[in-house]
Design a protein around this motif. Structure first.
Motif, short mmCIF file in Angstrom:
data_model
loop_
_atom_site.label_atom_id
_atom_site.label_comp_id
_atom_site.label_asym_id
_atom_site.label_seq_id
_atom_site.Cartn_x
_atom_site.Cartn_y
_atom_site.Cartn_z
N PHE A 60 0.83 -1.20 0.00
CA PHE A 60 0.00 0.00 0.00
C PHE A 60 0.87 1.26 0.00
O PHE A 60 0.62 2.21 -0.76
CB PHE A 60 -0.90 -0.02 1.24
N ALA A 61 1.90 1.25 0.85
CA ALA A 61 2.80 2.40 0.92
C ALA A 61 3.70 2.51 -0.31
O ALA A 61 4.09 3.61 -0.72
CB ALA A 61 3.65 2.33 2.18
N SER A 62 4.02 1.36 -0.90
CA SER A 62 4.90 1.33 -2.07
C SER A 62 4.18 1.72 -3.35
O SER A 62 4.83 1.96 -4.38
CB SER A 62 5.48 -0.08 -2.26
N GLY A 63 2.84 1.75 -3.29
CA GLY A 63 2.07 2.00 -4.50
C GLY A 63 1.19 3.23 -4.44
O GLY A 63 1.67 4.36 -4.54
N PRO A 76 3.95 5.89 -13.58
CA PRO A 76 5.14 5.86 -14.43
C PRO A 76 6.10 7.00 -14.12
O PRO A 76 5.68 8.16 -14.00
CB PRO A 76 4.56 6.00 -15.85
N GLY A 77 7.36 6.67 -13.94
CA GLY A 77 8.38 7.68 -13.69
C GLY A 77 8.49 8.13 -12.25
O GLY A 77 9.38 8.94 -11.92
N ALA A 78 7.63 7.64 -11.37
CA ALA A 78 7.68 8.05 -9.95
C ALA A 78 8.96 7.55 -9.30
O ALA A 78 9.39 6.42 -9.54
CB ALA A 78 6.47 7.52 -9.21
N GLN A 79 9.56 8.40 -8.48
CA GLN A 79 10.78 8.04 -7.76
C GLN A 79 10.41 7.68 -6.32
O GLN A 79 10.22 8.56 -5.48
CB GLN A 79 11.79 9.19 -7.79
N ALA A 80 10.30 6.40 -6.04
CA ALA A 80 9.90 5.96 -4.71
C ALA A 80 11.03 6.14 -3.70
O ALA A 80 12.20 5.95 -4.02
CB ALA A 80 9.48 4.50 -4.74
N TRP A 95 6.16 4.64 6.76
CA TRP A 95 4.71 4.40 6.73
C TRP A 95 4.41 3.04 7.33
O TRP A 95 3.53 2.88 8.17
CB TRP A 95 4.21 4.47 5.27
N TRP A 96 5.17 2.03 6.89
CA TRP A 96 4.98 0.65 7.37
C TRP A 96 5.21 0.56 8.88
O TRP A 96 4.45 -0.09 9.59
CB TRP A 96 5.94 -0.27 6.63
N ARG A 97 6.26 1.25 9.36
CA ARG A 97 6.55 1.25 10.81
C ARG A 97 5.39 1.81 11.60
O ARG A 97 4.95 1.21 12.60
CB ARG A 97 7.80 2.11 11.07
N GLN A 98 4.87 2.95 11.17
CA GLN A 98 3.74 3.55 11.89
C GLN A 98 2.52 2.62 11.88
O GLN A 98 1.86 2.44 12.90
CB GLN A 98 3.35 4.87 11.23
N ALA A 99 2.23 2.06 10.72
CA ALA A 99 1.05 1.21 10.59
C ALA A 99 1.16 -0.03 11.47
O ALA A 99 0.20 -0.44 12.13
CB ALA A 99 0.85 0.81 9.13
N MET A 100 2.33 -0.63 11.51
CA MET A 100 2.51 -1.86 12.28
C MET A 100 2.57 -1.61 13.78
O MET A 100 2.42 -2.56 14.57
CB MET A 100 3.77 -2.59 11.81
#
Length: 285
Positions: free
Chosen positions: A170-173, A181-185, A193-198
């Motif tokens: 979810f956070a990666s997308g 297209p072209g997004a710099q993750a 984001w994952w840390r907060q969610a978990m």
């Protein structure tokens, strides 16, 4: 473990139903307060870029972790907008915040709107809704452009099956538009984001899907009479702008609407310079 066991009274307050709500309170107690309301399924840490900016500008900044999220009590019950708004009122009353500006992102926008409408009389100066869920996310006969229940059921199904993997994807997308297209993750942003969610409680986050998607905020918005800034990303893949910000702005008595072309749902993190500048212009006006 009780709701208050191990709590720090300097950074938490206990609600009437025994839930410990963690909060941050930075800056001079005499400065005008800005209260930040975080989105699902995160914590007050999601506001780092805004809180550091505004405390540096001389404001008092406050943010709490919603019940069941972050460092607040990992309780089983009360994961609905009425409880969320009442919990905010407990924090605000505890800190005796007046002339406050409330800023809510996503689910936090719904929470902030309900707080201001039902509890904020004589305490609120302004409201900001960013990528916020009001008036109503769920697709119904009266709200045909909303999100179908099947999509929301899918979120719950993925959360229950493998929460850690679901949140990583979810956070990666779509949350930050990293699937475009072209997004710099940014791996650091994704993992934060994952840390907060978990940190949060799966039951609270599962129930929270219903809270943010099926709550109708129409009457709340109609009852809000303070100046309100409505900001939204034009490429928000989580809360579609056409069924949220544009409708909210029409229901509010004193609204200003700004839509950012191509910006994602998580725009406060991906584009803090843009958002902070517009927030500062509004709050200082």
């Amino acid at each position: 473990m009780s709701a208050t066991q191990g709590s720090d009274p300097a950074t938490s307050v206990t609600t009437k139903d025994g839930v410990q709500i963690f909060y941050k309170d930075w800056g001079s107690k005499s400065a005008q307060p800005i209260v930040f309301h975080h989105g699902w399924p995160l914590s007050s840490d999601d506001w780092d870029a805004q809180m550091l900016f505004f405390v540096g500008k001389g404001y008092r900044v406050i943010a709490h972790d919603r019940r069941g999220h972050g460092r607040s009590s990992q309780v089983s019950d009360g994961h609905d907008m009425d409880h969320y708004a009442a919990d905010v009122a407990t924090v605000v009353d505890h800190l005796d915040l007046r002339n406050a500006i409330h800023v809510g992102h996503s689910t936090g926008g719904g929470e902030a709107a309900r707080y201001v409408a039902r509890h904020g009389r004589n305490r609120v100066a302004k409201l900001v809704l960013i990528g916020a869920v009001p008036p109503l996310m769920l697709k119904t006969e009266a709200n045909p452009a909303g999100v179908p229940i099947e999509v929301l059921d899918g979120l719950r199904k993925q959360l229950a099956a493998n929460r850690a993997q679901f949140y990583l994807e979810f956070a990666s997308g779509p949350f930050y538009g990293y699937n475009r297209p072209g997004a710099q993750a940014s791996p650091a942003v994704i993992w934060n984001w994952w840390r907060q969610a978990m940190m949060g409680n799966a039951k609270a986050q599962y129930d929270g899907v219903k809270a943010f998607s099926e709550t109708d905020f129409t009457e709340d918005l109609k009852n809000i009479d303070v100046p309100t800034l409505v900001l939204h990303g034009g490429d928000d893949q989580i809360v579609p702008v056409g069924d949220s910000a544009t409708l909210s702005a029409k229901l509010l008595k004193r609204s200003t609407l700004k839509i950012y072309d191509l910006l994602p749902h998580g725009l406060c993190t991906t584009h803090p310079d843009i958002i902070n500048a517009d927030l500062l212009k509004f709050v200082s006006a």
